[in-house]
Design a protein around this motif. Structure first.
Motif, PDB file in Angstrom:
ATOM      1  N   PHE A 252       1.681  45.733  35.245  1.00  0.00           N
ATOM      2  CA  PHE A 252       1.319  45.077  33.993  1.00  0.00           C
ATOM      3  C   PHE A 252       0.636  46.059  33.042  1.00  0.00           C
ATOM      4  O   PHE A 252       0.919  46.070  31.838  1.00  0.00           O
ATOM      5  CB  PHE A 252       0.396  43.889  34.259  1.00  0.00           C
ATOM      6  CG  PHE A 252       1.025  42.792  35.071  1.00  0.00           C
ATOM      7  CD1 PHE A 252       2.276  42.298  34.749  1.00  0.00           C
ATOM      8  CD2 PHE A 252       0.357  42.249  36.159  1.00  0.00           C
ATOM      9  CE1 PHE A 252       2.858  41.284  35.501  1.00  0.00           C
ATOM     10  CE2 PHE A 252       0.931  41.249  36.911  1.00  0.00           C
ATOM     11  CZ  PHE A 252       2.186  40.758  36.579  1.00  0.00           C
ATOM     12  N   THR A 253      -0.238  46.886  33.575  1.00  0.00           N
ATOM     13  CA  THR A 253      -0.933  47.864  32.742  1.00  0.00           C
ATOM     14  C   THR A 253       0.043  48.879  32.159  1.00  0.00           C
ATOM     15  O   THR A 253      -0.038  49.234  30.972  1.00  0.00           O
ATOM     16  CB  THR A 253      -2.016  48.576  33.561  1.00  0.00           C
ATOM     17  OG1 THR A 253      -2.990  47.609  33.987  1.00  0.00           O
ATOM     18  CG2 THR A 253      -2.711  49.650  32.737  1.00  0.00           C
ATOM     19  N   LEU A 254       0.977  49.358  32.971  1.00  0.00           N
ATOM     20  CA  LEU A 254       1.961  50.319  32.485  1.00  0.00           C
ATOM     21  C   LEU A 254       2.821  49.701  31.387  1.00  0.00           C
ATOM     22  O   LEU A 254       3.110  50.346  30.369  1.00  0.00           O
ATOM     23  CB  LEU A 254       2.842  50.786  33.637  1.00  0.00           C
ATOM     24  CG  LEU A 254       2.151  51.544  34.778  1.00  0.00           C
ATOM     25  CD1 LEU A 254       3.173  51.879  35.868  1.00  0.00           C
ATOM     26  CD2 LEU A 254       1.462  52.799  34.277  1.00  0.00           C
ATOM     27  N   LEU A 255       3.242  48.468  31.565  1.00  0.00           N
ATOM     28  CA  LEU A 255       4.065  47.805  30.569  1.00  0.00           C
ATOM     29  C   LEU A 255       3.309  47.595  29.269  1.00  0.00           C
ATOM     30  O   LEU A 255       3.855  47.804  28.176  1.00  0.00           O
ATOM     31  CB  LEU A 255       4.576  46.470  31.112  1.00  0.00           C
ATOM     32  CG  LEU A 255       5.688  46.587  32.150  1.00  0.00           C
ATOM     33  CD1 LEU A 255       5.743  45.352  33.032  1.00  0.00           C
ATOM     34  CD2 LEU A 255       7.031  46.814  31.455  1.00  0.00           C
ATOM     35  N   ALA A 256       2.056  47.190  29.375  1.00  0.00           N
ATOM     36  CA  ALA A 256       1.260  46.984  28.169  1.00  0.00           C
ATOM     37  C   ALA A 256       1.065  48.294  27.413  1.00  0.00           C
ATOM     38  O   ALA A 256       1.006  48.310  26.181  1.00  0.00           O
ATOM     39  CB  ALA A 256      -0.098  46.383  28.539  1.00  0.00           C
ATOM     40  N   THR A 257       1.004  49.398  28.162  1.00  0.00           N
ATOM     41  CA  THR A 257       0.754  50.700  27.549  1.00  0.00           C
ATOM     42  C   THR A 257       2.014  51.330  26.986  1.00  0.00           C
ATOM     43  O   THR A 257       2.010  51.919  25.892  1.00  0.00           O
ATOM     44  CB  THR A 257       0.138  51.661  28.591  1.00  0.00           C
ATOM     45  OG1 THR A 257      -1.056  51.078  29.115  1.00  0.00           O
ATOM     46  CG2 THR A 257      -0.181  53.013  27.970  1.00  0.00           C
ATOM     47  N   ALA A 258       3.127  51.205  27.722  1.00  0.00           N
ATOM     48  CA  ALA A 258       4.315  51.995  27.404  1.00  0.00           C
ATOM     49  C   ALA A 258       5.418  51.235  26.682  1.00  0.00           C
ATOM     50  O   ALA A 258       6.360  51.859  26.190  1.00  0.00           O
ATOM     51  CB  ALA A 258       4.896  52.574  28.700  1.00  0.00           C
ATOM     52  N   ALA A 259       5.338  49.915  26.604  1.00  0.00           N
ATOM     53  CA  ALA A 259       6.451  49.156  26.042  1.00  0.00           C
ATOM     54  C   ALA A 259       6.606  49.353  24.539  1.00  0.00           C
ATOM     55  O   ALA A 259       7.663  49.067  23.976  1.00  0.00           O
ATOM     56  CB  ALA A 259       6.283  47.670  26.359  1.00  0.00           C
ATOM     57  N   GLY A 260       5.544  49.812  23.878  1.00  0.00           N
ATOM     58  CA  GLY A 260       5.619  49.999  22.431  1.00  0.00           C
ATOM     59  C   GLY A 260       5.691  48.690  21.675  1.00  0.00           C
ATOM     60  O   GLY A 260       6.265  48.616  20.586  1.00  0.00           O
ATOM     61  N   ALA A 261       5.106  47.647  22.238  1.00  0.00           N
ATOM     62  CA  ALA A 261       5.197  46.316  21.639  1.00  0.00           C
ATOM     63  C   ALA A 261       4.224  46.166  20.472  1.00  0.00           C
ATOM     64  O   ALA A 261       3.178  46.804  20.412  1.00  0.00           O
ATOM     65  CB  ALA A 261       4.914  45.256  22.694  1.00  0.00           C
ATOM     66  N   ARG A 262       4.607  45.292  19.567  1.00  0.00           N
ATOM     67  CA  ARG A 262       3.728  44.928  18.452  1.00  0.00           C
ATOM     68  C   ARG A 262       3.353  43.452  18.493  1.00  0.00           C
ATOM     69  O   ARG A 262       2.290  43.062  18.031  1.00  0.00           O
ATOM     70  CB  ARG A 262       4.415  45.248  17.123  1.00  0.00           C
ATOM     71  CG  ARG A 262       4.617  46.750  16.873  1.00  0.00           C
ATOM     72  CD  ARG A 262       5.373  46.976  15.580  1.00  0.00           C
ATOM     73  NE  ARG A 262       6.722  46.386  15.646  1.00  0.00           N
ATOM     74  CZ  ARG A 262       7.542  46.310  14.596  1.00  0.00           C
ATOM     75  NH1 ARG A 262       7.149  46.747  13.409  1.00  0.00           N
ATOM     76  NH2 ARG A 262       8.750  45.784  14.749  1.00  0.00           N
ATOM     77  N   ARG A 263       4.246  42.632  19.054  1.00  0.00           N
ATOM     78  CA  ARG A 263       3.994  41.185  19.133  1.00  0.00           C
ATOM     79  C   ARG A 263       4.259  40.730  20.565  1.00  0.00           C
ATOM     80  O   ARG A 263       5.399  40.732  21.016  1.00  0.00           O
ATOM     81  CB  ARG A 263       4.899  40.431  18.158  1.00  0.00           C
ATOM     82  CG  ARG A 263       4.705  40.839  16.702  1.00  0.00           C
ATOM     83  CD  ARG A 263       5.710  40.119  15.801  1.00  0.00           C
ATOM     84  NE  ARG A 263       5.553  40.504  14.409  1.00  0.00           N
ATOM     85  CZ  ARG A 263       6.143  41.564  13.861  1.00  0.00           C
ATOM     86  NH1 ARG A 263       6.938  42.324  14.605  1.00  0.00           N
ATOM     87  NH2 ARG A 263       5.958  41.859  12.590  1.00  0.00           N
ATOM     88  N   VAL A 264       3.203  40.371  21.261  1.00  0.00           N
ATOM     89  CA  VAL A 264       3.292  40.047  22.685  1.00  0.00           C
ATOM     90  C   VAL A 264       3.107  38.539  22.875  1.00  0.00           C
ATOM     91  O   VAL A 264       2.190  37.940  22.313  1.00  0.00           O
ATOM     92  CB  VAL A 264       2.245  40.806  23.503  1.00  0.00           C
ATOM     93  CG1 VAL A 264       2.411  40.516  24.996  1.00  0.00           C
ATOM     94  CG2 VAL A 264       2.336  42.310  23.235  1.00  0.00           C
ATOM     95  N   ALA A 265       3.973  37.954  23.684  1.00  0.00           N
ATOM     96  CA  ALA A 265       3.839  36.545  24.043  1.00  0.00           C
ATOM     97  C   ALA A 265       3.692  36.436  25.553  1.00  0.00           C
ATOM     98  O   ALA A 265       4.426  37.089  26.302  1.00  0.00           O
ATOM     99  CB  ALA A 265       5.048  35.741  23.566  1.00  0.00           C
ATOM    100  N   VAL A 266       2.745  35.624  25.988  1.00  0.00           N
ATOM    101  CA  VAL A 266       2.534  35.367  27.413  1.00  0.00           C
ATOM    102  C   VAL A 266       2.687  33.875  27.644  1.00  0.00           C
ATOM    103  O   VAL A 266       2.025  33.063  26.981  1.00  0.00           O
ATOM    104  CB  VAL A 266       1.146  35.845  27.878  1.00  0.00           C
ATOM    105  CG1 VAL A 266       0.973  35.574  29.370  1.00  0.00           C
ATOM    106  CG2 VAL A 266       0.950  37.329  27.582  1.00  0.00           C
TER     107      VAL A 266
END
Length: 339
Positions: A80-94
């Motif tokens: 989860f930490t790697l994805l949050a860091t590397a995905a390059g996201a601007r708008r996140v939905a959980v």
């Protein structure tokens, strides 16, 4: 803590000496003997730095994927930490209620989060249209912790969209017989699947998980992963738990869990306790008015259960109960405090 919810609260904080643990969703009290032997045999090699090559090959073979699709991680939490860091996201939905570490990781990365709150009234059913079209990183559990709901694979596929990375947390799917609705065996554009070995094999302290995704996603995650974050024992466990013997044993464990789940749900409903949705994982979510008082009373009776009010979308009337093989004593204790 995130204002209204303590996202860093987990079931291990509920347990205590002398309590029957119904708060943590780890099925085995210790790893099976064959796995302990594999782990013990690797200890003489701990002077060398870890090499996860064999783990990558074993995981790829287990899911019918290419090696380039696999990234071993120090448990799902690192993923989860790697994805949050590397995905390059601007708008996140959980999609909530669900395991809170994805949102905690996203917030730690400095990104805002849009919460998609599922409704207890319709069994926490996932409706793809509820996810904002502009979300370019979406997290959903399947089956979902804490609701125990298993979402159809077709519903998840409807969340796929150009420019979006859909992350499906399948940490508990090997605890469901046949692993239905899994996306793990398919290289789907814009989909990352997270798996964990800790729940089925009793190795939460070892931290062993992995990500399955397209090679470009895996490469981006690997680029920000700390060197040697996956230990030698964790890599050995990944190989051992991906083999034919382990898969057959996991399937049998899942069938036992399914039987015990049915027994627990029937017992709860006989007590008039509201069970959320259609549980499929080895835990259930229940709503009991005054659940905080009930939880404390159960502790006094010797049972630890998981509070629900730290999950976004739930309040103080919810509890999560792990499935165990013998719960007649627990149901008897609960009977004293409901109704």
């Amino acid at each position: 803590m995130d204002g209204d919810y303590d996202l860093l609260h987990h079931g291990d904080r509920e347990v205590g000496e002398g309590l029957v643990d119904l708060a943590v969703n780890v099925r085995l009290p210790e790893p099976p003997e064959w796995l302990r032997q594999e782990l013990a045999a690797c200890l003489s090699g701990l002077a060398a730095y870890p090499d996860v090559g064999c783990a990558i090959e074993a995981i790829a073979a287990r899911h019918g994927r290419e090696a380039a699709d696999v990234l071993p991680t120090a448990g799902a939490a690192e993923a989860f930490t790697l994805l949050a860091t590397a995905a390059g996201a601007r708008r996140v939905a959980v999609v909530h209620p669900q395991f809170t570490e994805p949102e905690a990781a996203v917030r730690a990365a400095g990104l805002p989060v849009h919460r998609v709150l599922l409704d207890a009234a319709d069994g926490f059913t996932l409706k793809p249209d509820a996810v904002p079209a502009e979300a370019d990183l979406v997290f959903v559990g399947n089956p979902t912790n804490p609701t125990s709901v298993l979402h159809p694979a077709e519903t998840l596929r409807r969340l796929c969209a150009p420019g979006r990375l859909l992350v499906v947390d399948e940490a508990f799917l090997d605890a469901v017989p046949g692993e239905p609705e899994s996306l793990a065996a398919h290289r789907l554009p814009g989909v990352a699947v997270i798996r964990s070995l800790t729940k089925t094999w009793g190795i939460a302290g070892l931290r062993a998980g992995y990500v399955l995704a397209e090679p470009d996603v895996i490469a981006r995650l690997r680029a920000v992963q700390p060197p040697w974050s996956v230990s030698t024992p964790a890599a050995v466990a990944m190989v051992a738990c991906s083999g034919a013997r382990a898969l057959a044993e996991a399937e049998e464990l899942a069938r036992v869990a399914e039987r015990d789940l049915g027994t627990l749900v029937a017992g709860l409903r006989r007590l008039g306790v509201e069970v959320a949705g259609t549980p499929r994982a080895p835990f259930v979510l229940v709503r009991i008015p005054g659940a905080a008082r009930v939880r404390e009373s159960l502790r006094e009776a010797g049972y630890a259960v998981r509070r629900g009010d730290t999950f976004p979308g739930l309040d103080g009337d919810w509890l999560r109960i792990a499935v165990r093989s013998e719960l007649s004593g627990f149901l008897a204790a609960l009977r004293e405090h409901v109704g």
